[in-house]
Enzyme design. Structure first.
Site, mmCIF file in Angstrom:
data_model
loop_
_atom_site.group_PDB
_atom_site.id
_atom_site.type_symbol
_atom_site.label_atom_id
_atom_site.label_comp_id
_atom_site.label_asym_id
_atom_site.label_seq_id
_atom_site.Cartn_x
_atom_site.Cartn_y
_atom_site.Cartn_z
ATOM 1 N N THR A 96 -18.885 52.086 5.308
ATOM 2 C CA THR A 96 -18.631 53.531 5.246
ATOM 3 C C THR A 96 -19.950 54.293 5.146
ATOM 4 O O THR A 96 -20.158 55.298 5.842
ATOM 5 C CB THR A 96 -17.725 53.866 4.055
ATOM 6 O OG1 THR A 96 -16.490 53.137 4.191
ATOM 7 C CG2 THR A 96 -17.419 55.345 3.993
ATOM 8 N N ASP A 97 -20.848 53.828 4.303
ATOM 9 C CA ASP A 97 -22.172 54.434 4.213
ATOM 10 C C ASP A 97 -22.907 54.351 5.544
ATOM 11 O O ASP A 97 -23.520 55.327 6.006
ATOM 12 C CB ASP A 97 -23.006 53.721 3.147
ATOM 13 C CG ASP A 97 -22.909 54.382 1.778
ATOM 14 O OD1 ASP A 97 -22.440 55.533 1.705
ATOM 15 O OD2 ASP A 97 -23.296 53.749 0.791
ATOM 16 N N LEU A 98 -22.871 53.186 6.164
ATOM 17 C CA LEU A 98 -23.618 52.989 7.405
ATOM 18 C C LEU A 98 -23.041 53.825 8.544
ATOM 19 O O LEU A 98 -23.795 54.396 9.342
ATOM 20 C CB LEU A 98 -23.635 51.505 7.774
ATOM 21 C CG LEU A 98 -24.378 50.613 6.778
ATOM 22 C CD1 LEU A 98 -24.188 49.139 7.127
ATOM 23 C CD2 LEU A 98 -25.863 50.957 6.760
#
Length: 463
Positions: free
Chosen positions: A229-231
Protein backbone atom coordinates in the site's frame (compact mmCIF):
# COMPACT_ATOMS: atom_id res chain seq x y z
CA UNK A 1 -2.00 38.69 -14.81
CA UNK A 2 1.66 37.95 -14.31
CA UNK A 3 3.08 38.21 -10.80
CA UNK A 4 5.41 41.07 -9.94
CA UNK A 5 8.42 40.90 -7.67
CA UNK A 6 10.05 43.46 -5.40
CA UNK A 7 12.71 43.37 -2.70
CA UNK A 8 13.83 45.62 0.12
CA UNK A 9 16.54 45.35 2.76
CA UNK A 10 15.81 45.59 6.48
CA UNK A 11 18.29 45.54 9.34
CA UNK A 12 17.33 43.24 12.18
CA UNK A 13 19.03 42.14 15.38
CA UNK A 14 19.22 38.38 15.92
CA UNK A 15 20.81 37.43 19.25
CA UNK A 16 23.97 39.58 19.31
CA UNK A 17 24.26 39.63 15.52
CA UNK A 18 22.77 42.28 13.26
CA UNK A 19 21.80 40.76 9.95
CA UNK A 20 20.57 42.26 6.69
CA UNK A 21 17.22 40.76 5.77
CA UNK A 22 16.00 40.52 2.21
CA UNK A 23 12.26 41.03 2.16
CA UNK A 24 10.89 39.48 -0.99
CA UNK A 25 7.47 40.58 -2.15
CA UNK A 26 5.66 38.55 -4.80
CA UNK A 27 2.58 40.46 -5.90
CA UNK A 28 -0.19 38.95 -7.95
CA UNK A 29 -3.53 40.37 -8.97
CA UNK A 30 -5.27 37.66 -6.97
CA UNK A 31 -3.53 37.84 -3.61
CA UNK A 32 -0.80 40.33 -2.71
CA UNK A 33 1.57 38.81 -0.17
CA UNK A 34 4.81 39.59 1.60
CA UNK A 35 7.16 36.80 2.68
CA UNK A 36 10.08 38.22 4.72
CA UNK A 37 13.21 36.20 5.17
CA UNK A 38 14.90 36.12 8.56
CA UNK A 39 18.31 35.33 7.19
CA UNK A 40 20.87 37.20 5.10
CA UNK A 41 22.20 35.79 1.84
CA UNK A 42 25.23 36.78 -0.16
CA UNK A 43 22.77 37.74 -2.90
CA UNK A 44 18.98 37.54 -3.07
CA UNK A 45 17.16 34.54 -4.49
CA UNK A 46 14.99 35.68 -7.35
CA UNK A 47 11.25 35.69 -6.94
CA UNK A 48 9.77 32.63 -8.69
CA UNK A 49 6.92 33.34 -11.08
CA UNK A 50 5.79 29.86 -12.09
CA UNK A 51 8.27 29.47 -14.92
CA UNK A 52 10.39 26.35 -15.24
CA UNK A 53 13.45 26.91 -13.08
CA UNK A 54 16.68 25.04 -13.63
CA UNK A 55 19.34 24.48 -11.02
CA UNK A 56 22.90 23.70 -12.05
CA UNK A 57 22.79 20.53 -14.13
CA UNK A 58 25.70 18.16 -14.40
CA UNK A 59 28.03 19.06 -17.21
CA UNK A 60 28.86 16.45 -19.80
CA UNK A 61 27.36 13.03 -20.33
CA UNK A 62 23.75 12.13 -21.04
CA UNK A 63 21.19 14.24 -19.20
CA UNK A 64 18.50 12.57 -17.16
CA UNK A 65 14.89 13.76 -17.61
CA UNK A 66 14.60 15.74 -14.37
CA UNK A 67 18.09 17.24 -14.19
CA UNK A 68 17.86 20.88 -13.20
CA UNK A 69 14.72 20.41 -11.08
CA UNK A 70 14.80 20.51 -7.29
CA UNK A 71 12.53 18.53 -4.96
CA UNK A 72 12.03 19.52 -1.33
CA UNK A 73 11.34 16.26 0.51
CA UNK A 74 9.47 16.64 3.81
CA UNK A 75 8.51 12.96 3.99
CA UNK A 76 9.65 10.03 6.09
CA UNK A 77 9.17 6.25 6.34
CA UNK A 78 8.23 4.68 2.97
CA UNK A 79 5.54 6.06 0.61
CA UNK A 80 7.02 9.55 0.37
CA UNK A 81 10.72 8.59 0.40
CA UNK A 82 10.02 5.95 -2.28
CA UNK A 83 8.38 8.59 -4.50
CA UNK A 84 11.17 11.11 -4.05
CA UNK A 85 13.83 8.46 -4.62
CA UNK A 86 12.25 7.73 -8.01
CA UNK A 87 12.40 11.44 -8.83
CA UNK A 88 16.06 11.45 -7.77
CA UNK A 89 16.74 8.46 -10.00
CA UNK A 90 15.49 10.57 -12.90
CA UNK A 91 17.96 13.34 -12.14
CA UNK A 92 16.12 15.70 -9.79
CA UNK A 93 18.07 17.21 -6.91
CA UNK A 94 16.24 15.91 -3.83
CA UNK A 95 16.71 17.82 -0.57
CA UNK A 96 15.52 15.58 2.26
CA UNK A 97 14.53 17.50 5.39
CA UNK A 98 15.08 15.55 8.62
CA UNK A 99 14.56 16.40 12.26
CA UNK A 100 17.78 16.87 14.25
CA UNK A 101 18.93 13.85 16.18
CA UNK A 102 16.76 10.93 15.11
CA UNK A 103 16.07 11.88 11.50
CA UNK A 104 13.76 9.69 9.41
CA UNK A 105 11.96 7.10 11.56
CA UNK A 106 13.26 4.24 9.43
CA UNK A 107 16.87 4.98 10.37
CA UNK A 108 16.11 3.07 13.58
CA UNK A 109 14.16 0.22 11.94
CA UNK A 110 16.47 -2.73 12.37
CA UNK A 111 18.24 -5.03 12.55
CA UNK A 112 19.71 -5.53 10.10
CA UNK A 113 22.02 -2.52 10.12
CA UNK A 114 24.91 -1.75 7.80
CA UNK A 115 27.28 0.02 10.15
CA UNK A 116 24.97 2.44 11.96
CA UNK A 117 22.46 2.67 9.10
CA UNK A 118 19.34 0.50 8.89
CA UNK A 119 18.98 -1.52 5.71
CA UNK A 120 15.38 -0.27 5.57
CA UNK A 121 16.43 3.38 5.34
CA UNK A 122 19.17 2.60 2.83
CA UNK A 123 16.69 0.88 0.51
CA UNK A 124 14.61 3.98 -0.34
CA UNK A 125 16.86 7.03 0.11
CA UNK A 126 19.56 7.02 -2.56
CA UNK A 127 20.19 10.14 -4.66
CA UNK A 128 19.22 12.57 -1.90
CA UNK A 129 20.83 15.31 0.15
CA UNK A 130 19.93 15.49 3.84
CA UNK A 131 19.49 18.73 5.74
CA UNK A 132 18.67 18.65 9.44
CA UNK A 133 16.17 21.39 10.33
CA UNK A 134 14.15 21.91 13.51
CA UNK A 135 10.62 22.81 12.41
CA UNK A 136 9.77 23.78 15.99
CA UNK A 137 12.28 26.60 15.69
CA UNK A 138 11.05 29.76 13.89
CA UNK A 139 14.30 30.03 11.98
CA UNK A 140 13.89 26.43 10.89
CA UNK A 141 10.46 27.18 9.47
CA UNK A 142 11.86 30.23 7.66
CA UNK A 143 14.50 28.06 5.99
CA UNK A 144 11.83 25.68 4.65
CA UNK A 145 9.80 28.65 3.41
CA UNK A 146 12.79 29.99 1.52
CA UNK A 147 13.66 26.60 0.08
CA UNK A 148 10.07 26.15 -1.10
CA UNK A 149 10.35 29.51 -2.85
CA UNK A 150 13.15 28.22 -5.10
CA UNK A 151 12.20 24.55 -5.48
CA UNK A 152 10.09 22.99 -8.22
CA UNK A 153 8.41 20.27 -6.16
CA UNK A 154 7.55 19.84 -2.47
CA UNK A 155 6.46 16.43 -1.16
CA UNK A 156 5.18 16.04 2.41
CA UNK A 157 3.40 13.43 4.50
CA UNK A 158 2.37 15.30 7.64
CA UNK A 159 -1.13 15.01 9.07
CA UNK A 160 -3.45 17.29 7.08
CA UNK A 161 -3.44 20.79 8.57
CA UNK A 162 -0.09 20.49 10.35
CA UNK A 163 2.05 22.31 7.78
CA UNK A 164 -0.44 25.16 7.18
CA UNK A 165 -0.27 25.91 10.91
CA UNK A 166 3.49 26.34 10.50
CA UNK A 167 3.10 28.60 7.49
CA UNK A 168 4.12 25.80 5.14
CA UNK A 169 0.79 24.91 3.52
CA UNK A 170 0.16 24.92 -0.20
CA UNK A 171 -1.92 28.08 -0.23
CA UNK A 172 0.80 29.94 1.67
CA UNK A 173 3.75 28.71 -0.36
CA UNK A 174 2.15 29.00 -3.79
CA UNK A 175 1.75 32.74 -3.21
CA UNK A 176 5.52 33.16 -3.24
CA UNK A 177 6.12 30.34 -5.72
CA UNK A 178 3.14 30.02 -8.10
CA UNK A 179 4.92 27.27 -10.02
CA UNK A 180 5.37 24.99 -7.01
CA UNK A 181 4.10 21.42 -7.42
CA UNK A 182 3.03 20.53 -3.87
CA UNK A 183 2.29 16.84 -3.25
CA UNK A 184 0.64 15.83 0.03
CA UNK A 185 0.71 12.16 1.02
CA UNK A 186 -1.59 11.10 3.85
CA UNK A 187 -3.46 8.09 5.16
CA UNK A 188 -6.96 8.96 4.02
CA UNK A 189 -6.88 12.27 2.11
CA UNK A 190 -6.73 15.95 2.95
CA UNK A 191 -10.46 16.15 3.70
CA UNK A 192 -13.21 13.82 4.88
CA UNK A 193 -14.23 12.00 8.08
CA UNK A 194 -10.91 10.15 8.48
CA UNK A 195 -8.57 12.88 7.27
CA UNK A 196 -7.01 13.36 10.71
CA UNK A 197 -6.28 9.66 11.23
CA UNK A 198 -2.61 8.71 10.92
CA UNK A 199 -1.72 6.59 7.91
CA UNK A 200 0.16 3.32 8.28
CA UNK A 201 0.53 0.69 5.59
CA UNK A 202 -0.86 -2.21 7.61
CA UNK A 203 -3.93 -0.23 8.71
CA UNK A 204 -4.63 1.05 5.20
CA UNK A 205 -4.12 -2.48 3.85
CA UNK A 206 -6.74 -3.70 6.30
CA UNK A 207 -9.40 -1.02 5.82
CA UNK A 208 -8.99 -0.99 2.01
CA UNK A 209 -9.82 -4.70 1.69
CA UNK A 210 -6.32 -5.72 0.60
CA UNK A 211 -5.73 -7.81 3.71
CA UNK A 212 -9.16 -9.41 3.37
CA UNK A 213 -8.26 -10.92 -0.01
CA UNK A 214 -4.70 -11.94 0.92
CA UNK A 215 -3.92 -15.30 2.51
CA UNK A 216 -4.61 -18.99 2.12
CA UNK A 217 -8.06 -20.09 1.03
CA UNK A 218 -9.09 -21.41 4.42
CA UNK A 219 -6.82 -19.22 6.55
CA UNK A 220 -6.86 -15.87 8.29
CA UNK A 221 -6.30 -12.50 6.55
CA UNK A 222 -2.61 -11.90 5.91
CA UNK A 223 -0.52 -8.75 5.61
CA UNK A 224 1.40 -8.79 2.29
CA UNK A 225 5.08 -9.54 2.78
CA UNK A 226 6.12 -6.04 1.68
CA UNK A 227 4.29 -2.74 2.30
CA UNK A 228 2.47 -2.73 -1.02
CA UNK A 229 0.00 0.00 0.00
CA UNK A 230 2.85 2.38 0.82
CA UNK A 231 4.70 1.47 -2.36
CA UNK A 232 1.62 1.84 -4.56
CA UNK A 233 1.02 5.26 -3.02
CA UNK A 234 4.62 6.23 -3.73
CA UNK A 235 4.20 5.20 -7.36
CA UNK A 236 0.95 7.18 -7.66
CA UNK A 237 2.65 10.22 -6.10
CA UNK A 238 5.63 9.92 -8.45
CA UNK A 239 3.35 9.72 -11.50
CA UNK A 240 1.20 12.61 -10.28
CA UNK A 241 4.25 14.84 -9.77
CA UNK A 242 5.48 14.05 -13.27
CA UNK A 243 2.06 14.93 -14.73
CA UNK A 244 1.93 18.15 -12.70
CA UNK A 245 5.35 19.18 -13.99
CA UNK A 246 4.13 18.63 -17.54
CA UNK A 247 1.03 20.70 -16.81
CA UNK A 248 3.21 23.45 -15.33
CA UNK A 249 5.26 23.47 -18.51
CA UNK A 250 2.04 24.30 -20.39
CA UNK A 251 0.40 26.70 -17.92
CA UNK A 252 3.22 28.11 -15.80
CA UNK A 253 1.29 27.21 -12.65
CA UNK A 254 1.87 24.61 -9.98
CA UNK A 255 -0.80 22.49 -8.31
CA UNK A 256 -1.67 20.77 -5.04
CA UNK A 257 -1.74 16.97 -5.29
CA UNK A 258 -3.76 14.95 -2.74
CA UNK A 259 -2.34 11.41 -2.65
CA UNK A 260 -3.27 8.95 0.09
CA UNK A 261 -2.89 5.33 1.12
CA UNK A 262 -6.61 4.50 1.17
CA UNK A 263 -7.36 5.78 -2.32
CA UNK A 264 -4.22 4.21 -3.76
CA UNK A 265 -5.02 0.76 -2.43
CA UNK A 266 -8.75 0.83 -3.19
CA UNK A 267 -8.00 1.86 -6.78
CA UNK A 268 -5.60 -1.09 -7.02
CA UNK A 269 -8.41 -3.53 -6.20
CA UNK A 270 -9.31 -3.24 -9.92
CA UNK A 271 -11.31 -6.33 -10.98
CA UNK A 272 -11.94 -7.38 -7.37
CA UNK A 273 -13.71 -4.06 -6.85
CA UNK A 274 -15.50 -4.30 -10.20
CA UNK A 275 -16.78 -7.78 -9.34
CA UNK A 276 -18.50 -6.34 -6.29
CA UNK A 277 -19.59 -2.99 -7.74
CA UNK A 278 -21.16 -4.58 -10.82
CA UNK A 279 -22.13 -8.07 -9.72
CA UNK A 280 -22.44 -7.80 -5.95
CA UNK A 281 -19.81 -10.55 -5.61
CA UNK A 282 -17.95 -10.44 -2.29
CA UNK A 283 -14.26 -11.26 -2.57
CA UNK A 284 -12.51 -14.10 -0.75
CA UNK A 285 -8.98 -15.35 -0.23
CA UNK A 286 -7.53 -17.74 -2.81
CA UNK A 287 -3.93 -18.24 -1.68
CA UNK A 288 -1.81 -18.36 -4.85
CA UNK A 289 -4.83 -19.22 -7.01
CA UNK A 290 -6.99 -16.98 -9.21
CA UNK A 291 -10.73 -16.92 -8.69
CA UNK A 292 -11.53 -16.54 -12.40
CA UNK A 293 -8.81 -18.59 -14.14
CA UNK A 294 -7.91 -22.29 -13.70
CA UNK A 295 -5.16 -23.46 -13.55
CA UNK A 296 -3.47 -20.24 -12.48
CA UNK A 297 -1.62 -20.83 -9.20
CA UNK A 298 1.27 -22.33 -7.33
CA UNK A 299 1.85 -26.08 -7.05
CA UNK A 300 4.10 -28.04 -4.68
CA UNK A 301 6.81 -30.02 -6.43
CA UNK A 302 9.14 -32.73 -5.15
CA UNK A 303 11.56 -30.12 -3.78
CA UNK A 304 9.84 -26.74 -3.89
CA UNK A 305 7.10 -24.83 -5.67
CA UNK A 306 6.20 -23.76 -9.18
CA UNK A 307 3.58 -21.31 -10.43
CA UNK A 308 1.68 -22.14 -13.62
CA UNK A 309 -0.53 -19.61 -15.41
CA UNK A 310 -2.74 -21.14 -18.11
CA UNK A 311 -4.78 -18.08 -19.10
CA UNK A 312 -6.52 -19.61 -22.14
CA UNK A 313 -7.70 -22.95 -23.53
CA UNK A 314 -4.63 -23.54 -25.69
CA UNK A 315 -2.32 -23.03 -22.72
CA UNK A 316 -4.40 -25.52 -20.72
CA UNK A 317 -3.91 -28.09 -23.45
CA UNK A 318 -0.17 -27.41 -23.36
CA UNK A 319 -0.09 -27.89 -19.58
CA UNK A 320 -1.78 -31.24 -19.94
CA UNK A 321 0.68 -32.28 -22.67
CA UNK A 322 3.71 -31.36 -20.53
CA UNK A 323 2.27 -33.21 -17.54
CA UNK A 324 1.38 -36.20 -19.74
CA UNK A 325 -2.26 -35.83 -18.71
CA UNK A 326 -3.59 -35.36 -22.22
CA UNK A 327 -6.80 -37.20 -21.41
CA UNK A 328 -7.92 -34.21 -19.34
CA UNK A 329 -8.29 -32.14 -22.51
CA UNK A 330 -10.98 -34.49 -23.77
CA UNK A 331 -13.11 -34.31 -20.66
CA UNK A 332 -16.17 -32.08 -21.23
CA UNK A 333 -15.96 -30.48 -17.77
CA UNK A 334 -12.57 -28.95 -18.67
CA UNK A 335 -13.27 -27.77 -22.24
CA UNK A 336 -13.41 -24.06 -21.38
CA UNK A 337 -12.04 -21.82 -18.67
CA UNK A 338 -15.56 -21.22 -17.35
CA UNK A 339 -16.05 -24.98 -16.93
CA UNK A 340 -12.61 -25.38 -15.36
CA UNK A 341 -13.45 -22.70 -12.81
CA UNK A 342 -16.70 -24.51 -11.99
CA UNK A 343 -14.89 -27.84 -11.60
CA UNK A 344 -11.63 -26.55 -10.14
CA UNK A 345 -11.36 -28.85 -7.13
CA UNK A 346 -11.15 -32.17 -8.98
CA UNK A 347 -8.90 -30.72 -11.70
CA UNK A 348 -6.49 -29.12 -9.25
CA UNK A 349 -6.32 -32.31 -7.20
CA UNK A 350 -5.18 -34.22 -10.30
CA UNK A 351 -2.66 -31.57 -11.33
CA UNK A 352 -1.27 -31.26 -7.80
CA UNK A 353 -0.60 -34.98 -7.54
CA UNK A 354 1.31 -34.92 -10.82
CA UNK A 355 3.51 -31.92 -9.90
CA UNK A 356 4.60 -33.68 -6.70
CA UNK A 357 6.32 -36.38 -8.73
CA UNK A 358 9.22 -34.29 -10.08
CA UNK A 359 11.55 -31.49 -8.99
CA UNK A 360 11.00 -27.82 -9.76
CA UNK A 361 14.01 -27.55 -12.09
CA UNK A 362 12.81 -30.58 -14.05
CA UNK A 363 9.36 -29.08 -14.51
CA UNK A 364 10.85 -25.79 -15.64
CA UNK A 365 12.86 -27.59 -18.31
CA UNK A 366 9.79 -29.52 -19.48
CA UNK A 367 7.76 -26.32 -19.83
CA UNK A 368 10.41 -24.54 -21.90
CA UNK A 369 9.03 -23.79 -25.36
CA UNK A 370 5.50 -24.82 -24.39
CA UNK A 371 4.09 -21.29 -24.47
CA UNK A 372 2.85 -21.62 -20.90
CA UNK A 373 4.05 -18.97 -18.41
CA UNK A 374 5.73 -20.73 -15.46
CA UNK A 375 8.20 -19.80 -12.77
CA UNK A 376 9.63 -21.03 -9.49
CA UNK A 377 8.72 -19.49 -6.15
CA UNK A 378 12.14 -18.09 -5.28
CA UNK A 379 13.47 -17.11 -1.90
CA UNK A 380 15.31 -13.78 -1.76
CA UNK A 381 18.74 -15.38 -2.20
CA UNK A 382 17.50 -17.06 -5.36
CA UNK A 383 16.01 -13.78 -6.61
CA UNK A 384 19.34 -11.93 -6.51
CA UNK A 385 21.21 -14.91 -7.95
CA UNK A 386 18.96 -14.96 -11.02
CA UNK A 387 20.79 -13.97 -14.25
CA UNK A 388 17.90 -11.78 -15.44
CA UNK A 389 17.82 -9.82 -12.20
CA UNK A 390 21.53 -9.10 -12.55
CA UNK A 391 21.16 -8.26 -16.23
CA UNK A 392 18.38 -5.75 -15.47
CA UNK A 393 20.65 -3.82 -13.10
CA UNK A 394 18.55 -4.59 -10.05
CA UNK A 395 21.57 -4.87 -7.75
CA UNK A 396 22.95 -1.38 -7.11
CA UNK A 397 26.16 -0.86 -5.16
CA UNK A 398 27.19 2.47 -3.63
CA UNK A 399 29.97 3.66 -1.35
CA UNK A 400 28.49 5.08 1.85
CA UNK A 401 30.55 7.61 3.87
CA UNK A 402 30.39 5.60 7.11
CA UNK A 403 28.93 2.17 6.27
CA UNK A 404 31.23 1.44 3.37
CA UNK A 405 29.75 -0.45 0.43
CA UNK A 406 25.97 -0.73 0.58
CA UNK A 407 23.78 -2.62 -1.85
CA UNK A 408 20.12 -1.91 -2.59
CA UNK A 409 17.55 -2.86 -5.24
CA UNK A 410 18.21 -0.80 -8.35
CA UNK A 411 15.69 1.20 -10.42
CA UNK A 412 13.03 -0.87 -12.16
CA UNK A 413 12.85 1.20 -15.35
CA UNK A 414 15.65 1.65 -17.85
CA UNK A 415 15.99 4.39 -20.48
CA UNK A 416 17.81 4.35 -23.81
CA UNK A 417 19.10 7.89 -23.20
CA UNK A 418 20.97 7.38 -19.91
CA UNK A 419 22.05 4.75 -17.40
CA UNK A 420 21.60 4.60 -13.64
CA UNK A 421 25.32 4.46 -12.93
CA UNK A 422 25.71 7.76 -11.06
CA UNK A 423 23.70 7.00 -7.94
CA UNK A 424 24.76 8.69 -4.73
CA UNK A 425 24.43 6.76 -1.45
CA UNK A 426 21.68 7.46 1.08
CA UNK A 427 22.80 10.44 3.15
CA UNK A 428 23.73 10.79 6.80
CA UNK A 429 21.42 12.95 8.93
CA UNK A 430 22.26 16.54 8.09
CA UNK A 431 25.12 15.56 5.81
CA UNK A 432 24.37 18.40 3.39
CA UNK A 433 22.90 21.10 5.65
CA UNK A 434 25.68 23.65 5.18
CA UNK A 435 26.05 22.83 1.48
CA UNK A 436 22.35 23.44 0.78
CA UNK A 437 22.20 26.64 2.84
CA UNK A 438 25.26 27.96 1.06
CA UNK A 439 24.63 26.80 -2.50
CA UNK A 440 20.84 26.79 -2.77
CA UNK A 441 19.95 29.72 -0.52
CA UNK A 442 23.26 31.62 -0.76
CA UNK A 443 23.54 32.12 3.00
CA UNK A 444 26.76 33.63 4.25
CA UNK A 445 29.05 31.67 6.57
CA UNK A 446 28.21 34.03 9.45
CA UNK A 447 24.50 33.31 9.16
CA UNK A 448 25.08 29.57 8.76
CA UNK A 449 27.20 29.56 11.92
CA UNK A 450 24.51 31.50 13.78
CA UNK A 451 21.91 28.95 12.70
CA UNK A 452 24.11 26.08 13.84
CA UNK A 453 24.66 27.74 17.21
CA UNK A 454 20.93 28.33 17.65
CA UNK A 455 20.23 24.63 16.92
CA UNK A 456 17.75 25.60 14.21
CA UNK A 457 19.85 23.35 11.96
CA UNK A 458 22.55 20.75 12.50
CA UNK A 459 25.38 19.52 10.31
CA UNK A 460 26.78 15.99 10.41
CA UNK A 461 30.41 16.15 11.50
CA UNK A 462 31.45 13.40 9.08
CA UNK A 463 30.90 15.86 6.26
Amino acid sequence: MAAMCGRSILRRKTSSLYIDVWTTRCLSARSPVSFPSQLRRNHPVRCPMGERRLSQAQAGGPRRPLEGLTVLDLTRVLAGPFATMLLGDLGAQVIKVERPGAGDDTRAWGPPFVGAESAYFLSVNRNKKSISVDLKHPRGVAIIQELAAVCDVLVENFLPGKLPRLGLGYEQLCEVNPGLVYCSISGYGQTGPQAQSPGYDSIASAVSGMMHITGSEDGEPVRPGVAMTDLATGLYAHGAVMAALLQRHKTGRGVHIDCNLLSSQVSCLTHIAANYLNGGQEARRWGTAHESIVPYQGFTTKDGHIVVAAANDQQFVSVCNVLKLKHLTNQPEYKSNKLRVQNRRELLRTLSQRFLQEKTADWLRKFQGSGVPVGPINNIQEVFSAPQVKHNGLIQEMEHPTAGQVTVPGPAVRFSSFTHDRATPPPLIGQHTVQVLRQTLSYSDDVINALLESKAVTQNEVS
